[in-house]
Scaffold this motif. Structure first.
Motif, PDB file in Angstrom:
ATOM      1  N   THR A 186       2.130  -5.765   3.634  1.00 14.07           N
ATOM      2  CA  THR A 186       1.228  -6.589   4.431  1.00 14.07           C
ATOM      3  C   THR A 186       1.331  -8.057   4.027  1.00 14.07           C
ATOM      4  O   THR A 186       1.472  -8.371   2.842  1.00 14.07           O
ATOM      5  CB  THR A 186      -0.234  -6.151   4.228  1.00 14.07           C
ATOM      6  OG1 THR A 186      -0.349  -4.757   4.492  1.00 14.07           O
ATOM      7  CG2 THR A 186      -1.166  -6.912   5.137  1.00 14.07           C
ATOM      8  N   TYR A 211     -10.240  -6.631  10.267  1.00 16.96           N
ATOM      9  CA  TYR A 211     -10.619  -6.127   8.945  1.00 16.96           C
ATOM     10  C   TYR A 211     -11.625  -7.047   8.265  1.00 16.96           C
ATOM     11  O   TYR A 211     -12.601  -6.603   7.672  1.00 16.96           O
ATOM     12  CB  TYR A 211      -9.379  -5.965   8.064  1.00 16.96           C
ATOM     13  CG  TYR A 211      -9.653  -5.225   6.773  1.00 16.96           C
ATOM     14  CD1 TYR A 211      -9.848  -3.848   6.775  1.00 16.96           C
ATOM     15  CD2 TYR A 211      -9.733  -5.906   5.556  1.00 16.96           C
ATOM     16  CE1 TYR A 211     -10.124  -3.168   5.600  1.00 16.96           C
ATOM     17  CE2 TYR A 211     -10.010  -5.231   4.381  1.00 16.96           C
ATOM     18  CZ  TYR A 211     -10.198  -3.863   4.397  1.00 16.96           C
ATOM     19  OH  TYR A 211     -10.474  -3.188   3.243  1.00 16.96           O
ATOM     20  N   GLY A 255       0.844  -1.184   0.000  1.00 19.05           N
ATOM     21  CA  GLY A 255       0.000   0.000   0.000  1.00 19.05           C
ATOM     22  C   GLY A 255       0.879   1.232   0.000  1.00 19.05           C
ATOM     23  O   GLY A 255       1.906   1.268   0.695  1.00 19.05           O
ATOM     24  N   SER A 268      -2.529  -2.676   7.614  1.00 16.10           N
ATOM     25  CA  SER A 268      -1.817  -1.623   6.879  1.00 16.10           C
ATOM     26  C   SER A 268      -1.976  -0.279   7.562  1.00 16.10           C
ATOM     27  O   SER A 268      -0.997   0.454   7.782  1.00 16.10           O
ATOM     28  CB  SER A 268      -2.347  -1.532   5.442  1.00 16.10           C
ATOM     29  OG  SER A 268      -2.112  -2.701   4.723  1.00 16.10           O
ATOM     30  N   TRP A 273      -3.844   0.216  -1.743  1.00 15.30           N
ATOM     31  CA  TRP A 273      -3.162  -1.012  -2.158  1.00 15.30           C
ATOM     32  C   TRP A 273      -2.970  -0.994  -3.666  1.00 15.30           C
ATOM     33  O   TRP A 273      -3.928  -0.896  -4.433  1.00 15.30           O
ATOM     34  CB  TRP A 273      -3.977  -2.230  -1.742  1.00 15.30           C
ATOM     35  CG  TRP A 273      -3.971  -2.468  -0.266  1.00 15.30           C
ATOM     36  CD1 TRP A 273      -2.888  -2.666   0.535  1.00 15.30           C
ATOM     37  CD2 TRP A 273      -5.110  -2.513   0.609  1.00 15.30           C
ATOM     38  NE1 TRP A 273      -3.280  -2.833   1.844  1.00 15.30           N
ATOM     39  CE2 TRP A 273      -4.628  -2.753   1.919  1.00 15.30           C
ATOM     40  CE3 TRP A 273      -6.479  -2.391   0.404  1.00 15.30           C
ATOM     41  CZ2 TRP A 273      -5.473  -2.860   3.015  1.00 15.30           C
ATOM     42  CZ3 TRP A 273      -7.332  -2.500   1.495  1.00 15.30           C
ATOM     43  CH2 TRP A 273      -6.830  -2.735   2.784  1.00 15.30           C
ATOM     44  N   ASP A 318      -9.626  -6.070  -2.653  1.00 15.52           N
ATOM     45  CA  ASP A 318      -9.230  -4.761  -2.121  1.00 15.52           C
ATOM     46  C   ASP A 318      -8.203  -4.039  -2.979  1.00 15.52           C
ATOM     47  O   ASP A 318      -7.845  -2.899  -2.678  1.00 15.52           O
ATOM     48  CB  ASP A 318      -8.671  -4.917  -0.706  1.00 15.52           C
ATOM     49  CG  ASP A 318      -9.743  -5.359   0.278  1.00 15.52           C
ATOM     50  OD1 ASP A 318     -10.870  -4.860   0.170  1.00 15.52           O
ATOM     51  OD2 ASP A 318      -9.453  -6.202   1.128  1.00 15.52           O
ATOM     52  N   SER A 351      -7.391  -2.104   9.679  1.00 17.09           N
ATOM     53  CA  SER A 351      -6.526  -2.904   8.804  1.00 17.09           C
ATOM     54  C   SER A 351      -5.108  -2.910   9.355  1.00 17.09           C
ATOM     55  O   SER A 351      -4.664  -1.949   9.983  1.00 17.09           O
ATOM     56  CB  SER A 351      -6.526  -2.332   7.382  1.00 17.09           C
ATOM     57  OG  SER A 351      -5.884  -1.069   7.345  1.00 17.09           O
ATOM     58  N   ASP A 395      -8.734   1.980  -0.902  1.00 19.35           N
ATOM     59  CA  ASP A 395      -8.046   2.580   0.236  1.00 19.35           C
ATOM     60  C   ASP A 395      -8.259   1.731   1.481  1.00 19.35           C
ATOM     61  O   ASP A 395      -9.354   1.223   1.724  1.00 19.35           O
ATOM     62  CB  ASP A 395      -8.568   3.995   0.501  1.00 19.35           C
ATOM     63  CG  ASP A 395      -8.218   4.956  -0.615  1.00 19.35           C
ATOM     64  OD1 ASP A 395      -7.348   4.623  -1.436  1.00 19.35           O
ATOM     65  OD2 ASP A 395      -8.817   6.050  -0.668  1.00 19.35           O
ATOM     66  N   ALA A 396      -7.212   1.591   2.277  1.00 17.12           N
ATOM     67  CA  ALA A 396      -7.304   0.822   3.517  1.00 17.12           C
ATOM     68  C   ALA A 396      -8.112   1.593   4.553  1.00 17.12           C
ATOM     69  O   ALA A 396      -8.005   2.816   4.662  1.00 17.12           O
ATOM     70  CB  ALA A 396      -5.906   0.535   4.058  1.00 17.12           C
ATOM     71  N   ARG A 397      -8.931   0.883   5.311  1.00 20.54           N
ATOM     72  CA  ARG A 397      -9.582   1.476   6.477  1.00 20.54           C
ATOM     73  C   ARG A 397      -8.532   1.504   7.580  1.00 20.54           C
ATOM     74  O   ARG A 397      -8.107   0.489   8.095  1.00 20.54           O
ATOM     75  CB  ARG A 397     -10.789   0.650   6.895  1.00 20.54           C
ATOM     76  CG  ARG A 397     -11.484   1.148   8.145  1.00 20.54           C
ATOM     77  CD  ARG A 397     -12.106   2.520   7.976  1.00 20.54           C
ATOM     78  NE  ARG A 397     -13.171   2.523   6.976  1.00 20.54           N
ATOM     79  CZ  ARG A 397     -13.943   3.578   6.716  1.00 20.54           C
ATOM     80  NH1 ARG A 397     -13.754   4.724   7.357  1.00 20.54           N
ATOM     81  NH2 ARG A 397     -14.885   3.518   5.789  1.00 20.54           N
TER      82      ARG A 397
END
Length: 278
Positions: free
Chosen positions: A219, A196, A101, A138, A110, A126, A136, A130-132
């Motif tokens: 990750t 997640y 990411g 990440s 990611w 995913d 997450s 965008d990562a939460r």
């Protein structure tokens, strides 16, 4: 003009979350937009090739044109060129899904992956999203490399991931999230178990040069039954080593070079601002 642009981008972002498409009425209602305005913007998006309508009066769907733009950007950014061999190596070592990411402003997206699993589900929905940050691995790894105040601000602006939408162990408060951030900071990498996605464990490490803010996160993710706490502890040295190698190689990417220049310029500008004593 800005209102038209905001509405157009809103349509694209909404359709990106609905692969089956959306009817005009549903789209307009979800965006709180008059149906006549939504119809005009959709007509423009169809004309320019970003949206298609499956049949007359049927649902609207994205075309692959946005995907093509994203892939074209990645191919010219240099991100995949230097990162893919390292991701492939870590995937081979771990036997699990490995992802990169990248930090872009307040977003962690990611952009690259390698699949080490020899069997089982390999689909990765995913990619490109965008990562939460709050739930997450990440996001936790990125925030662990920041000051608590900055981590709280980032998570607050994005919002906490709710357990009913993510995993049952997703933190419900900023205090619970900070506990995970502090644990990640202490061990040097983050761990997320059922936060997640239910049944999924993941670990992540920030990609950063000494004294510099993170430029990305690596990750390792896999089924909780397979990626146990003991397994993650065993993989930690390899994860941290690959993250360090990726940070060292990041100077070959035009994207990261420009990002570093922007951060330096921002820091210099902040240093020139007058400080007033109270």
């Amino acid at each position: 003009m800005s209102g038209v642009l905001d509405r157009t981008l809103g349509i694209l972002e909404l359709l990106s979350r609905h692969g089956e498409g959306l009817e005009l009425a549903s789209l307009a209602d979800q965006l709180n937009m008059p149906r006549s305005a939504a119809h005009r913007l959709l007509a423009d998006l169809i004309r320019t090739g970003y949206v298609r309508q499956t049949r007359e009066l049927g649902p609207y769907m994205l075309t692959t044109k946005l995907v093509s733009l994203g892939l074209s950007f990645l191919s010219h950014s240099g991100i995949v060129d230097f990162s893919q061999p390292l991701l492939d190596r870590l995937a081979e070592i771990s036997g699990e899904l490995v992802r990169l990411g990248v930090v872009d402003g307040e977003r962690l997206t990611w952009v690259a992956r390698a699949q080490g699993a020899r069997q089982g589900l390999r689909y990765d929905p995913d990619m490109g999203s965008d990562a939460r940050l709050s739930c997450s691995s990440s996001g936790l790894a990125w925030m662990a490399a920041l000051a608590d105040e900055e981590a709280i601000a980032l998570a607050s602006r994005q919002g906490l991931g709710r357990p009913e939408e993510y995993g049952p162990n997703a933190p419900r408060t900023l205090q619970e999230m900070l506990a995970l951030v502090h644990a990640a900071r202490a061990r040097g990498y983050s761990v997320a178990v059922d936060t997640y996605t239910p049944g999924l464990s993941a670990m992540a490490a920030a990609v950063q040069l000494a004294g510099q803010p993170p430029i990305g996160v690596i990750t390792i993710a896999g089924p909780t039954a397979r990626l146990t706490e003991a397994r993650m502890q065993a993989l930690a040295p390899d994860l941290l080593a690959i993250a360090g190698q990726m940070a060292a190689a990041s100077g070959t990417s035009p994207f990261f070079q420009r990002s570093a220049q922007a951060r330096q310029a921002g820091g210099a500008a902040a240093a020139r601002r007058p400080i007033y004593a109270e």
